[in-house]
Design a protein around this motif. Structure first.
Motif, PDB file in Angstrom:
ATOM      1  N   UNK A 163       0.824  -1.207   0.000  1.00 37.25           N
ATOM      2  CA  UNK A 163       0.000   0.000   0.000  1.00 37.25           C
ATOM      3  C   UNK A 163       0.864   1.265   0.000  1.00 37.25           C
ATOM      4  N   UNK A 164       2.062   1.170   0.581  1.00 33.78           N
ATOM      5  CA  UNK A 164       2.949   2.333   0.652  1.00 33.78           C
ATOM      6  C   UNK A 164       3.551   2.681  -0.699  1.00 33.78           C
ATOM      7  N   UNK A 165       3.443   1.774  -1.668  1.00 29.24           N
ATOM      8  CA  UNK A 165       3.994   2.019  -3.002  1.00 29.24           C
ATOM      9  C   UNK A 165       2.978   2.640  -3.946  1.00 29.24           C
ATOM     10  N   UNK A 166       1.723   2.713  -3.505  1.00 28.21           N
ATOM     11  CA  UNK A 166       0.672   3.213  -4.382  1.00 28.21           C
ATOM     12  C   UNK A 166       0.417   4.692  -4.108  1.00 28.21           C
ATOM     13  N   UNK A 167       1.235   5.534  -4.700  1.00 31.90           N
ATOM     14  CA  UNK A 167       1.070   6.987  -4.621  1.00 31.90           C
ATOM     15  C   UNK A 167       1.045   7.523  -6.051  1.00 31.90           C
ATOM     16  N   UNK A 168      -0.131   7.776  -6.565  1.00 29.14           N
ATOM     17  CA  UNK A 168      -0.280   8.084  -7.979  1.00 29.14           C
ATOM     18  C   UNK A 168       0.240   9.470  -8.367  1.00 29.14           C
ATOM     19  N   UNK A 169       0.405  10.355  -7.409  1.00 27.10           N
ATOM     20  CA  UNK A 169       0.864  11.706  -7.736  1.00 27.10           C
ATOM     21  C   UNK A 169       2.392  11.776  -7.836  1.00 27.10           C
ATOM     22  N   UNK A 170       3.062  10.686  -7.591  1.00 27.96           N
ATOM     23  CA  UNK A 170       4.522  10.666  -7.614  1.00 27.96           C
ATOM     24  C   UNK A 170       4.967   9.394  -8.311  1.00 27.96           C
ATOM     25  N   UNK A 171       5.989   9.450  -9.174  1.00 30.80           N
ATOM     26  CA  UNK A 171       6.424   8.230  -9.857  1.00 30.80           C
ATOM     27  C   UNK A 171       6.961   7.187  -8.889  1.00 30.80           C
ATOM     28  N   UNK A 172       6.765   5.924  -9.236  1.00 32.41           N
ATOM     29  CA  UNK A 172       7.251   4.847  -8.388  1.00 32.41           C
ATOM     30  C   UNK A 172       8.773   4.866  -8.319  1.00 32.41           C
ATOM     31  N   UNK A 173       9.417   5.087  -9.450  1.00 32.97           N
ATOM     32  CA  UNK A 173      10.879   5.146  -9.497  1.00 32.97           C
ATOM     33  C   UNK A 173      11.288   6.338 -10.352  1.00 32.97           C
ATOM     34  N   UNK A 174      12.320   7.023  -9.907  1.00 33.78           N
ATOM     35  CA  UNK A 174      12.813   8.191 -10.647  1.00 33.78           C
ATOM     36  C   UNK A 174      14.322   8.277 -10.459  1.00 33.78           C
ATOM     37  N   UNK A 175      15.023   8.567 -11.529  1.00 31.32           N
ATOM     38  CA  UNK A 175      16.459   8.776 -11.428  1.00 31.32           C
ATOM     39  C   UNK A 175      16.753  10.190 -10.974  1.00 31.32           C
ATOM     40  N   UNK A 176      17.615  10.346  -9.987  1.00 28.95           N
ATOM     41  CA  UNK A 176      17.999  11.657  -9.466  1.00 28.95           C
ATOM     42  C   UNK A 176      19.518  11.756  -9.610  1.00 28.95           C
ATOM     43  N   UNK A 177      19.978  12.719 -10.388  1.00 27.87           N
ATOM     44  CA  UNK A 177      21.406  12.850 -10.649  1.00 27.87           C
ATOM     45  C   UNK A 177      22.139  13.240  -9.369  1.00 27.87           C
ATOM     46  N   UNK A 178      23.062  12.402  -8.938  1.00 29.24           N
ATOM     47  CA  UNK A 178      23.788  12.612  -7.687  1.00 29.24           C
ATOM     48  C   UNK A 178      24.858  13.678  -7.883  1.00 29.24           C
ATOM     49  N   UNK A 179      24.882  14.705  -7.022  1.00 29.63           N
ATOM     50  CA  UNK A 179      25.787  15.829  -7.256  1.00 29.63           C
ATOM     51  C   UNK A 179      27.227  15.529  -6.877  1.00 29.63           C
ATOM     52  N   UNK A 180      27.470  14.464  -6.094  1.00 30.26           N
ATOM     53  CA  UNK A 180      28.864  14.091  -5.809  1.00 30.26           C
ATOM     54  C   UNK A 180      29.346  12.982  -6.721  1.00 30.26           C
ATOM     55  N   UNK A 181      28.475  12.034  -7.050  1.00 32.10           N
ATOM     56  CA  UNK A 181      28.889  10.888  -7.867  1.00 32.10           C
ATOM     57  C   UNK A 181      28.694  11.128  -9.360  1.00 32.10           C
ATOM     58  N   UNK A 182      27.922  12.139  -9.706  1.00 28.80           N
ATOM     59  CA  UNK A 182      27.621  12.455 -11.109  1.00 28.80           C
ATOM     60  C   UNK A 182      26.965  11.281 -11.838  1.00 28.80           C
ATOM     61  N   UNK A 183      26.266  10.472 -11.090  1.00 27.73           N
ATOM     62  CA  UNK A 183      25.502   9.344 -11.626  1.00 27.73           C
ATOM     63  C   UNK A 183      24.178   9.295 -10.890  1.00 27.73           C
ATOM     64  N   UNK A 184      23.169   8.647 -11.455  1.00 23.54           N
ATOM     65  CA  UNK A 184      21.847   8.682 -10.809  1.00 23.54           C
ATOM     66  C   UNK A 184      21.719   7.719  -9.632  1.00 23.54           C
ATOM     67  N   UNK A 185      20.957   8.167  -8.645  1.00 26.90           N
ATOM     68  CA  UNK A 185      20.518   7.279  -7.573  1.00 26.90           C
ATOM     69  C   UNK A 185      18.994   7.170  -7.658  1.00 26.90           C
ATOM     70  N   UNK A 186      18.413   6.302  -6.854  1.00 22.84           N
ATOM     71  CA  UNK A 186      16.984   6.002  -6.946  1.00 22.84           C
ATOM     72  C   UNK A 186      16.165   6.960  -6.088  1.00 22.84           C
ATOM     73  N   UNK A 187      15.248   7.678  -6.740  1.00 20.39           N
ATOM     74  CA  UNK A 187      14.306   8.543  -6.042  1.00 20.39           C
ATOM     75  C   UNK A 187      12.897   8.014  -6.290  1.00 20.39           C
ATOM     76  N   UNK A 188      11.896   8.856  -6.132  1.00 15.81           N
ATOM     77  CA  UNK A 188      10.529   8.410  -6.303  1.00 15.81           C
ATOM     78  C   UNK A 188      10.029   7.672  -5.063  1.00 15.81           C
TER      79      UNK A 188
END
Length: 230
Positions: A163-188
């Protein structure tokens, strides 16, 4: 000038002040701060902080809540956190040498592991995204998307309530560019629920009042078993 251009310029002006930028960066830890705490963090008087905070609230970047004599501020929503983190990731790495052991220690801790609003970032955040991808649970080709196996893994292996994964106003998974690693981590939603779960299990704990977190001995064992992260 078009209305859109004027609105964009107005938004950019909100972050063009160093004091307001410092306050927004502090709030990336996902918690609500009092106006006094933000004033002290930015190194300005309470009256000055109030003026800046009023502008940020009026511009839609911050939300406020009052409890008794205290005024609490937080980022308006996850999209604001992503905007600030994305802008930070586009900055050139600082060329100013680190001065002092304390500054070096804080900088190293932030690089290793920190929260980015409500999800994990830094080396740990990127390692989690890479481990999920290597196991076929996360597809990073052309964007971030959990596979069917990934959704099953979150509930069956990571112990997250479906039930905690069902939030329709926000994507389930989103890439967020990491400002120290310069690669994406998991958001959403998935990134937020994983971070919440790791904190609940005390696999990771906060370091003082900063955004930095550290992996506990239990966390090292758990991450190795769950995702093969050493």
């Amino acid at each position: 000038m078009s209305t859109d251009a004027a609105d964009l310029a107005s938004l950019a002006t909100l972050l063009a002040d160093e004091t307001r930028a410092a306050m927004c960066l502090a709030l990336l830890d996902g918690r609500a701060w009092t106006a006094g705490e933000l004033a002290a963090h930015a190194g300005v008087a309470r009256s000055t902080a109030t003026e800046h905070l009023d502008r940020l609230v009026g511009g839609g970047l911050l939300a406020e809540e009052r409890q008794g004599r205290h005024r609490y501020l937080r980022l308006a929503d996850a999209s604001v956190a992503h905007l600030i983190e994305d802008l930070s990731a586009r900055l050139e790495p600082a060329r100013t040498p680190v001065r002092g052991l304390r500054q070096a220690t804080v900088s190293a801790a932030m690089k290793r592991a920190r929260t980015c609003y409500d999800h994990l970032a830094g080396e740990l955040g990127v390692a989690v995204a890479d481990a999920l991808t290597a196991r076929g649970l996360l597809d990073q080709r052309g964007g971030f998307a959990l596979t069917g196996a990934g959704v099953d893994w979150l509930t069956a292996e990571a112990g997250i309530d479906p039930a905690a994964l069902r939030q329709q106003r926000r994507p389930l998974a989103r890439g967020c560019l990491d400002w120290t690693e310069r690669r994406p981590h998991l958001a959403g939603v998935a990134g937020a629920r994983l971070c919440e779960r790791f904190l609940e299990q005390r696999w990771v704990v906060r370091i003082g009042s900063s955004r930095a977190v550290k992996v506990t001995p239990a966390g090292r064992a758990g991450l190795r078993e769950l995702l093969g992260i050493d």
